[in-house]
Design an enzyme around this catalytic site. Sequence first.
Site, PDB file in Angstrom:
ATOM      1  CG  HIS A 206     -35.940 -10.538   2.182  1.00 48.49           C
ATOM      2  ND1 HIS A 206     -36.267 -10.485   3.509  1.00 48.49           N
ATOM      3  CD2 HIS A 206     -36.997 -11.089   1.557  1.00 48.49           C
ATOM      4  CE1 HIS A 206     -37.470 -10.991   3.683  1.00 48.49           C
ATOM      5  NE2 HIS A 206     -37.949 -11.364   2.510  1.00 48.49           N
TER       6      HIS A 206
HETATM    7  N1  UDP Z   1     -34.877 -17.039   9.052  1.00 44.07           N
HETATM    8  C1  UDP Z   1     -33.966 -18.084   9.102  1.00 44.07           C
HETATM    9  N2  UDP Z   1     -32.637 -17.816   8.849  1.00 44.07           N
HETATM   10  C2  UDP Z   1     -32.183 -16.573   8.531  1.00 44.07           C
HETATM   11  C3  UDP Z   1     -33.135 -15.507   8.451  1.00 44.07           C
HETATM   12  C4  UDP Z   1     -34.478 -15.782   8.713  1.00 44.07           C
HETATM   13  O1  UDP Z   1     -34.330 -19.221   9.402  1.00 44.07           O
HETATM   14  O2  UDP Z   1     -30.985 -16.397   8.296  1.00 44.07           O
HETATM   15  C5  UDP Z   1     -36.296 -17.329   9.338  1.00 44.07           C
HETATM   16  C6  UDP Z   1     -36.973 -16.383  10.306  1.00 44.07           C
HETATM   17  O3  UDP Z   1     -36.811 -16.811  11.637  1.00 44.07           O
HETATM   18  C7  UDP Z   1     -38.422 -16.434   9.874  1.00 44.07           C
HETATM   19  C8  UDP Z   1     -38.331 -16.686   8.399  1.00 44.07           C
HETATM   20  O4  UDP Z   1     -37.006 -17.133   8.132  1.00 44.07           O
HETATM   21  O5  UDP Z   1     -39.062 -17.535  10.484  1.00 44.07           O
HETATM   22  C9  UDP Z   1     -38.657 -15.414   7.653  1.00 44.07           C
HETATM   23  O6  UDP Z   1     -38.393 -15.580   6.322  1.00 44.07           O
HETATM   24  P1  UDP Z   1     -38.263 -14.355   5.324  1.00 44.07           P
HETATM   25  O7  UDP Z   1     -37.762 -13.158   6.052  1.00 44.07           O
HETATM   26  O8  UDP Z   1     -37.482 -14.879   4.167  1.00 44.07           O
HETATM   27  O9  UDP Z   1     -39.757 -14.171   4.818  1.00 44.07           O
HETATM   28  P2  UDP Z   1     -40.931 -13.210   5.261  1.00 44.07           P
HETATM   29  O10 UDP Z   1     -41.212 -13.460   6.698  1.00 44.07           O
HETATM   30  O11 UDP Z   1     -40.513 -11.810   4.993  1.00 44.07           O
HETATM   31  O12 UDP Z   1     -42.077 -13.623   4.389  1.00 44.07           O
END
Ligand code: UDP
Length: 363
Positions: A206
């Site tokens: 994403h």
């Molecule tokens: N996550 C979730 N459902 C999904 C995909 C990811 O609950 O379908 C969780 C994942 O386990 C992690 C978090 O969302 O804890 C990560 O969020 P994201 O990738 O949006 O943000 P980033 O970590 O890149 O800041």
Amino acid sequence: MRVFNIVGARPNFIKIAPILRAMKDVSEFEAVLVHTGQHYDRVMSGLLFEQLDIPIPHHCLNVGSGTHARQTAEVMTRLEDLMLEDRPDLVLVVGDVNSTLAAALTGAKLGIRIAHVEAGLRSFDMSMPEEINRLLVDRISEFLFVSEPSGMENLQNEGLRENQHAVLVGNVMIDSLAACLPAIKATNAAARLGLSGKKYAAVTVHRPSNVDTEETLLQVLSVLEETCEVFHVVLPIHPRTRANLERFGLLSRIMALPRFHMTQPLGYFEFLNLVSHASCVLTDSGGLQEETTWLGIPCITLRENTERPITISEGTNVLTGLSINKIRRALQTAQAFDRAAYQPPKLWDGHAAERIVNALVQD
Ligand code: UDP
């Protein structure tokens, strides 16, 4: 101590849950939860609140989506009114999203003390909006709670002011994961997606650098094609990625891939259940690099850099960007990974939030 805890986006909810629980156990704290509304729908917000047992926010600012400037400005304007009306002693922000920066800036300019959880992480890539947010928030925070040793080094190198306290506390995202492990194990997401008994890769993508142009989305398509040669592939698709695939007319090409399964974003329990039974994960998420490191699942990071280097030096992570050759090699290595011989980083023990709360009480 009246603390405004600010959340806005999915990774924030996961990080704040253990902190709110730890504050509840300490009489000195009066925790106020403020949801900026950066992520607002059921799959990105409501379901996570339920599963992580996060209380209903005291205040919802309903800012919604928008450009970076508009979103940041909206959060600042609405939060300033709230902070002027109900002056907190401390503003606690987590992670690196626009709401994190907006809340820290608003609080600091009102002379309120700021605590930043997940301080010090650096990708050294200023084209990432999150890197800009991290750097600025750390400059204006008084309490810097750090998840891995690289963060302490980065903060020391940048120079700390006398009133800034940096503490290596461990990882609150792992606190949530450790606390939810029984519920995560109790779901069976793979079966529900028709993947029982099959070797599969879980994929999330994403970041703007991967999904905002047709050129990079076509590269992502090639990565998925390559991965489908080796494993079944499941992609819980982020709303931003889906919208861009539709915009460039690529959604049907992705859906037509063999051994490919697309779902809506999953609940936290279902998603981590899926990850924990995967042969490997391909991702550009920050948090998922850490979760796979803790779970001992090979992680192929579709980025050129990481602000979480411990996931490489001690964990299961490898950086490939969108290079097909590197991904091909990483997929082979993932097939040979021996989980039994693996140990996750030491400080990620499920007690980071308690250390944060103790440090705040002692101040
Ligand atoms: N996550 C979730 N459902 C999904 C995909 C990811 O609950 O379908 C969780 C994942 O386990 C992690 C978090 O969302 O804890 C990560 O969020 P994201 O990738 O949006 O943000 P980033 O970590 O890149 O800041």
